[in-house]
Design a protein around this motif. Structure first.
Motif, PDB file in Angstrom:
ATOM      1  N   UNK A   1       0.820  -1.225   0.000  1.00 47.40           N
ATOM      2  CA  UNK A   1       0.000   0.000   0.000  1.00 47.40           C
ATOM      3  C   UNK A   1       0.849   1.269   0.000  1.00 47.40           C
ATOM      4  N   UNK A   2       2.175   1.109  -0.074  1.00 50.29           N
ATOM      5  CA  UNK A   2       3.034   2.286  -0.090  1.00 50.29           C
ATOM      6  C   UNK A   2       3.373   2.816   1.283  1.00 50.29           C
ATOM      7  N   UNK A   3       3.178   1.989   2.311  1.00 47.84           N
ATOM      8  CA  UNK A   3       3.558   2.411   3.661  1.00 47.84           C
ATOM      9  C   UNK A   3       5.018   2.061   3.947  1.00 47.84           C
ATOM     10  N   UNK A   4       5.671   2.968   4.662  1.00 46.38           N
ATOM     11  CA  UNK A   4       7.089   2.776   4.995  1.00 46.38           C
ATOM     12  C   UNK A   4       7.201   1.756   6.120  1.00 46.38           C
TER      13      UNK A   4
ATOM     14  N   UNK B   1      10.825  10.549  12.601  1.00 47.22           N
ATOM     15  CA  UNK B   1       9.576   9.867  12.241  1.00 47.22           C
ATOM     16  C   UNK B   1       9.384   8.603  13.074  1.00 47.22           C
ATOM     17  N   UNK B   2       8.139   8.199  13.226  1.00 47.37           N
ATOM     18  CA  UNK B   2       7.826   6.945  13.921  1.00 47.37           C
ATOM     19  C   UNK B   2       8.080   5.786  12.968  1.00 47.37           C
TER      20      UNK B   2
ATOM     21  N   UNK C   1      10.405  20.269  -0.182  1.00 50.55           N
ATOM     22  CA  UNK C   1      10.047  20.365   1.230  1.00 50.55           C
ATOM     23  C   UNK C   1      11.060  19.594   2.063  1.00 50.55           C
ATOM     24  N   UNK C   2      11.295  20.065   3.288  1.00 52.46           N
ATOM     25  CA  UNK C   2      12.041  19.267   4.272  1.00 52.46           C
ATOM     26  C   UNK C   2      11.636  19.728   5.669  1.00 52.46           C
ATOM     27  N   UNK C   3      11.751  18.797   6.602  1.00 49.78           N
ATOM     28  CA  UNK C   3      11.362  19.050   7.993  1.00 49.78           C
ATOM     29  C   UNK C   3      12.446  18.506   8.911  1.00 49.78           C
ATOM     30  N   UNK C   4      12.608  19.151  10.051  1.00 51.40           N
ATOM     31  CA  UNK C   4      13.413  18.543  11.098  1.00 51.40           C
ATOM     32  C   UNK C   4      13.013  19.084  12.459  1.00 51.40           C
ATOM     33  N   UNK C   5      13.294  18.304  13.478  1.00 44.80           N
ATOM     34  CA  UNK C   5      13.335  18.839  14.835  1.00 44.80           C
ATOM     35  C   UNK C   5      14.784  18.733  15.269  1.00 44.80           C
TER      36      UNK C   5
ATOM     37  N   UNK D   1       8.359   6.766  -4.689  1.00 42.22           N
ATOM     38  CA  UNK D   1       8.144   5.331  -4.920  1.00 42.22           C
ATOM     39  C   UNK D   1       6.744   4.913  -4.475  1.00 42.22           C
ATOM     40  N   UNK D   2       6.237   5.589  -3.431  1.00 41.79           N
ATOM     41  CA  UNK D   2       4.899   5.277  -2.930  1.00 41.79           C
ATOM     42  C   UNK D   2       3.820   6.051  -3.684  1.00 41.79           C
ATOM     43  N   UNK D   3       4.249   6.849  -4.658  1.00 36.41           N
ATOM     44  CA  UNK D   3       3.333   7.709  -5.442  1.00 36.41           C
ATOM     45  C   UNK D   3       2.470   8.573  -4.509  1.00 36.41           C
ATOM     46  N   UNK D   4       3.129   9.116  -3.498  1.00 34.96           N
ATOM     47  CA  UNK D   4       2.436   9.942  -2.505  1.00 34.96           C
ATOM     48  C   UNK D   4       2.994  11.358  -2.539  1.00 34.96           C
ATOM     49  N   UNK D   5       2.193  12.301  -2.107  1.00 36.02           N
ATOM     50  CA  UNK D   5       2.677  13.661  -1.928  1.00 36.02           C
ATOM     51  C   UNK D   5       3.755  13.640  -0.837  1.00 36.02           C
ATOM     52  N   UNK D   6       4.902  14.300  -1.075  1.00 40.73           N
ATOM     53  CA  UNK D   6       6.012  14.207  -0.102  1.00 40.73           C
ATOM     54  C   UNK D   6       5.632  14.695   1.295  1.00 40.73           C
ATOM     55  N   UNK D   7       4.797  15.723   1.380  1.00 39.62           N
ATOM     56  CA  UNK D   7       4.418  16.236   2.700  1.00 39.62           C
ATOM     57  C   UNK D   7       3.434  15.266   3.367  1.00 39.62           C
ATOM     58  N   UNK D   8       2.430  14.834   2.621  1.00 38.91           N
ATOM     59  CA  UNK D   8       1.447  13.907   3.181  1.00 38.91           C
ATOM     60  C   UNK D   8       2.120  12.604   3.612  1.00 38.91           C
ATOM     61  N   UNK D   9       3.105  12.162   2.830  1.00 45.25           N
ATOM     62  CA  UNK D   9       3.831  10.935   3.166  1.00 45.25           C
ATOM     63  C   UNK D   9       4.524  11.071   4.522  1.00 45.25           C
ATOM     64  N   UNK D  10       5.170  12.210   4.748  1.00 46.64           N
ATOM     65  CA  UNK D  10       5.864  12.421   6.029  1.00 46.64           C
ATOM     66  C   UNK D  10       4.867  12.480   7.188  1.00 46.64           C
TER      67      UNK D  10
END
Lengths: 154, 750
Positions: free
Chosen positions: B460-463, B513-514, B601-605, B557-566
């Motif tokens: 299903x394209x889940x990591x 990420x979890x 896009x990129x994110x970090x804490x 690879x998951x054909x997902x939006x990069x933000x929604x995927x994160x």
């Protein structure tokens, strides 16, 4: 043989070796804080002063080259109590991180605004293309120069 | 001035004695590894413990002094490095002490005779550590002063109010702080957290108070920088550095240099050579004369630049487990889709715009004063003690600001140069400033790094699997321990360093990420081919370049939006908030767009415990030339409580621009024996026409502990730009910097 010139409106003379770059004479002999050593190669602009109306890199000009001419440094534009319009614009925009390069930014921009009092942002960026800032304060410098230009500084 | 300082010094040394004793136990790991502890203690209204720096120096007099006119002097061991931290400290103290900003007439930062030992000013910890120590110290002082007033008035302290350093009773009686304590010590040891104000009561915190030093900077009306400090009788020194690392001086004819006008002394100790002269220009010319008269034996052989990636991966290293659920490899083996990518980053120079500078003076035979723009006056005192062979207590190190500092640059080394030259002219202060090539060739760089990432997706394209290796050198070789000062390596009796601790390459190596099935290892090589140490963010900018580039590759690879995927793998509302803020402001739209334009896009804490930052970069790519232009950077930030929004915005803008420069242009270059990055032509940085617009989107959380942002600002930039290049062209560049050649090569494979 002493070399005489005008420094920030006052006649001065120096016994320095004529080949000495102007920067070291301004700093060591006349104790000025504005022009600073950045590269000694004319690449960064930290040492910029005006000779006449022109912005020059004082690290790369022998002091003999300014004999009889009018040299203006950052100190010649204004004081903390009475800054020039351009200096006040830099203060108002808090346009510094470390601030080491700001001497060059102000001196380059002051000379540029005399030639082009109402520049576009692109023209400002081109005018400062050879002035380097490492902290990334460029956008504040641009805002300060635009603020000064809007007030009709020259 | 000097006389006042000396008198001051004697009294202050007594209550700093406790701090002084900590010098020995302070290790380089101390400030670099600590994270979050002081910040947690800084939670307004809910204070479980004292901030660590205040607990280490609990004498209130070490932090604050109030004179009879009510003027406040603040002492901080955290120094100004170009970040403009001073005004933030003053805002914190003014609010918690209930004085006006104007009543804080003096802020002393970094002086081994006057200020507490707060280790290094590093790691974006000045607010979280230094600021919170001052907040608690000021609250303690206020509580004590109100108590004194209550006793005097014979009323309950709760009935008194304070404003502008004046304590008032309900019946109209009043007394000033100056009358209560003026000139006297508090003689108080802070043992438990005092009550803090509710953030809604703050008058200065949260406001863009202007920096007090800026008018002097803009007019030249005050020295500001150590480069402008001129002491009576001061001489100028310069050092002749070897032509390549490790070179030994075989012969040197000093006769010509010694006779040059203005030259006071030529100094040689083994392969360490320098000159002291009456003027700076005389010193510079004399060093050039020495250079042409020196014969060196050069043995250095660098790893070829094009083999550095292989070298990092194949040379002996220590393998540090960062995270291992034990299930990553089996999960990867079972994954429906597997993605694998290698990334690398080069050595990056600090490249301060003003080369390093110090002044040293030897007096009375064995007493030293060093003026320095070091990040750590106390660690340097210790390092110089080893170098000079005198007790640390004989050395006073006084901080004065230099050009912008982004980590361990030449600041500490130039102290050693100045001291070794000053030893030859007792009584005279000697000022040394490095030349531009000295700074580029001899400063320690941020280490090159190499990464391999593997991820697995289910049908299903889940990591479902994450396998991640990092190869690096250490990110700290700071002085303090013996042997880490450059000059010492070249003495007749060399002072060489021991093994470096493995520090900082793993910063942000573990994804925020979890991930149920994850394995992350950091492999530290034992000896770096190029000199390396702390560089802004340590490994975090590099690690996040790899992680956030790879998250985009997985999303594709998951054909997902990069933000929604994160967002699927984040359940932290503060993370979600910065992501939503930035995507909204930037008009995040990963749909079709004009050719050659892209959003990334990129994110970090930061450190997975500090500031939250999410970034969208907009780029244009010229497909013919491979040239990348970064047009706009949107960056949203949550640092908890914002002390000074102008300071925060300044760090955000500056961090975005400097990191854009790293991403597009920067890499240290070298030949067989020597570093070839020597000036701004051979090490180009971003220029005005190339600078992107930056939009900063701060999210204020006044009730959460404040953390720093100087480093976090930089961290997502590389990945955001690389992801935007991919969005614009379909070409994935996995090696920094994103030079036109690399972009063209990636385009040809896209």
């Amino acid at each position: 043989m002493a070399i005489s010139f005008h420094l920030n409106g006052r006649p001065v003379s120096t016994d320095a070796d004529p080949a000495t770059p102007l920067l070291y004479v301004l700093r060591d002999e006349f104790q000025l804080n504005g022009p600073r050593f950045g590269c000694g190669l004319g690449q960064c602009g930290c040492c910029t002063v005006h000779v006449g109306d022109e912005a020059v890199r004082s690290c790369s000009v022998p002091v003999a080259g300014v004999a009889g001419q009018a040299v203006t440094t950052l100190e010649g534009l204004g004081t903390p109590e009475h800054p020039s319009v351009l200096q006040q614009a830099f203060i108002d925009e808090q346009a510094a991180q470390c601030g080491y390069c700001t001497n060059g930014m102000i001196m380059q921009a002051a000379a540029f605004l005399k030639q082009n009092p109402h520049p576009t942002e692109q023209e400002i960026r081109q005018a400062l293309a050879n002035n380097l800032c490492r902290c990334g304060t460029h956008l504040r410098f641009i805002r300060a120069i635009r603020r000064a230009a809007a007030q009709g500084v020259s | 001035m000097a006389r006042d300082l000396m008198a001051h010094e004697v009294t202050r040394r007594e209550f700093l004695a406790g701090a002084g004793a900590l010098v020995v136990s302070f290790s380089l790991a101390g400030s670099l590894l600590s994270q979050g502890g002081a910040a947690a203690a800084g939670t307004p209204g809910a204070a479980p413990a004292l901030p660590a720096d205040l607990a280490a120096t609990p004498t209130l007099d070490s932090w604050l002094k109030i004179d009879s006119a009510g003027n406040v002097t603040v002492y901080s061991g955290k120094v100004d490095l170009g970040q403009g931290i001073g005004i933030a400290f003053e805002q914190i103290v003014a609010d918690e002490l209930d004085v006006s900003l104007a009543q804080i007439t003096n802020l002393v930062q970094g002086d081994t005779a006057l200020t507490p030992n707060e280790g290094y000013t590093a790691g974006s910890l000045s607010i979280a550590q230094g600021g919170m120590a001052l907040r608690y110290a000021a609250a303690t002082a206020r509580q004590y002063l109100v108590g004194l007033a209550a006793k005097e008035f014979g009323v309950d302290p709760g009935q008194l109010t304070v404003a502008d350093g004046v304590v008032r009773a309900p019946d109209g009686r009043s007394v000033t702080y100056g009358q209560l304590i003026g000139g006297h010590r508090f003689n108080l040891t802070v043992t438990s957290p005092p009550p803090l104000k509710d953030p809604s009561e703050y008058r200065y915190v949260g406001k863009p108070e202007p920096r007090l030093e800026i008018p002097g900077i803009m007019t030249g009306g005050s020295p500001v920088y150590i480069q402008n400090l001129r002491l009576p009788g001061m001489l100028h020194g310069r050092v002749l550095r070897p032509p390549s690392p490790g070179a030994q001086l075989l012969s040197l004819d000093t006769s010509r240099a010694a006779k040059m006008p203005g030259v006071v002394k030529v100094v040689r100790n083994g392969s360490f050579v320098g000159v002291v002269a009456e003027t700076e220009w005389a010193a510079i010319q004399a060093v050039e004369a020495l250079r042409s008269a020196a014969v060196w034996g050069q043995t250095n052989r660098f790893v070829p630049a094009d083999q550095i990636d292989t070298y990092l991966r194949t040379t002996a290293h220590s393998d540090i487990r960062e995270l291992d659920t034990g299930t990553a490899l089996p999960a990867l083996a079972k994954a429906a889709v597997r993605v694998k990518a290698d990334y690398s980053v080069p050595y990056i120079a600090h490249a301060s715009i003003g080369p390093s500078c110090a002044i040293a003076q030897l007096h009375n035979g064995n007493q030293w004063t060093i003026w320095s723009h070091t990040q750590g006056v106390y660690p340097d005192q210790q390092a110089l003690s080893y170098l000079l062979g005198v007790p640390a207590s004989n050395i006073r190190v006084i901080h004065m600001e230099g050009a912008g500092c982004y980590g361990h640059n030449g600041a500490d080394d130039v102290n050693a140069d100045a001291a070794l030259l000053a030893a030859a002219v007792p009584g005279r202060p000697v000022r040394v400033q490095w030349m531009r090539a000295d700074e580029f060739q001899w400063e320690p760089y941020g280490s090159a790094m190499s990464f391999r990432l593997e991820g697995g997706l289910d049908a299903s394209g889940n990591l479902v699997a994450w396998n991640h290796d990092v190869w690096t050198a250490t990110y700290s070789t700071r002085p303090g321990p013996p042997g880490w000062l450059l000059a010492g390596w070249y003495l007749a009796q060399p002072q060489l360093p021991g093994p470096a601790a493995n520090v900082g390459g793993d910063r942000n190596a573990v994804p925020y990420y979890n991930l149920a099935n994850a394995r992350v290892y950091c492999h530290y090589i034992e000896r770096s081919p190029l000199r390396v140490s702390a560089h802004r963010t340590l490994g975090a900018f590099r690690n996040i370049f790899a992680i956030e580039s790879f998250m985009d590759e997985l999303a594709a690879a998951a054909k997902a939006d990069p933000v929604a995927f994160r967002l699927r793998y984040l359940n932290d509302p503060r993370a979600t908030a910065v992501i939503q803020a930035v995507t909204k402001a930037a008009g995040w739209n990963p749909g079709p767009r004009p050719s050659g334009r892209g959003q990334g896009f990129a994110f970090t804490r930061y450190e997975n415990a500090g500031a939250y930052v999410a970034t969208v970069a907009e780029v244009e790519v010229d497909r013919a030339t491979g040239q990348v232009a970064v047009r706009h950077i949107y960056t949203s930030v949550d640092v908890g409580q914002i002390i000074n929004p102008n300071g925060l915005a300044n760090q955000a803008e500056g961090g975005a621009i400097q990191a854009t420069s790293w991403t597009l242009k920067e890499q240290v270059t070298w030949g067989a024996q020597a570093i070839e990055s020597v000036d701004w032509v051979t090490y180009p940085i971003l220029t005005f026409p190339e600078v992107p617009e930056v939009t900063v989107l701060p999210i204020d959380n006044p009730t959460l502990p404040p953390v720093g942002f100087g480093e976090a600002a930089c961290v997502p930039i590389g990945a955001a730009i690389a992801n935007a290049v991919f969005d614009a062209t379909g070409a994935r560049v996995r090696r920094l910097p994103l030079t036109p050649e690399r972009v063209r090569a990636a385009l040809s494979q896209a």
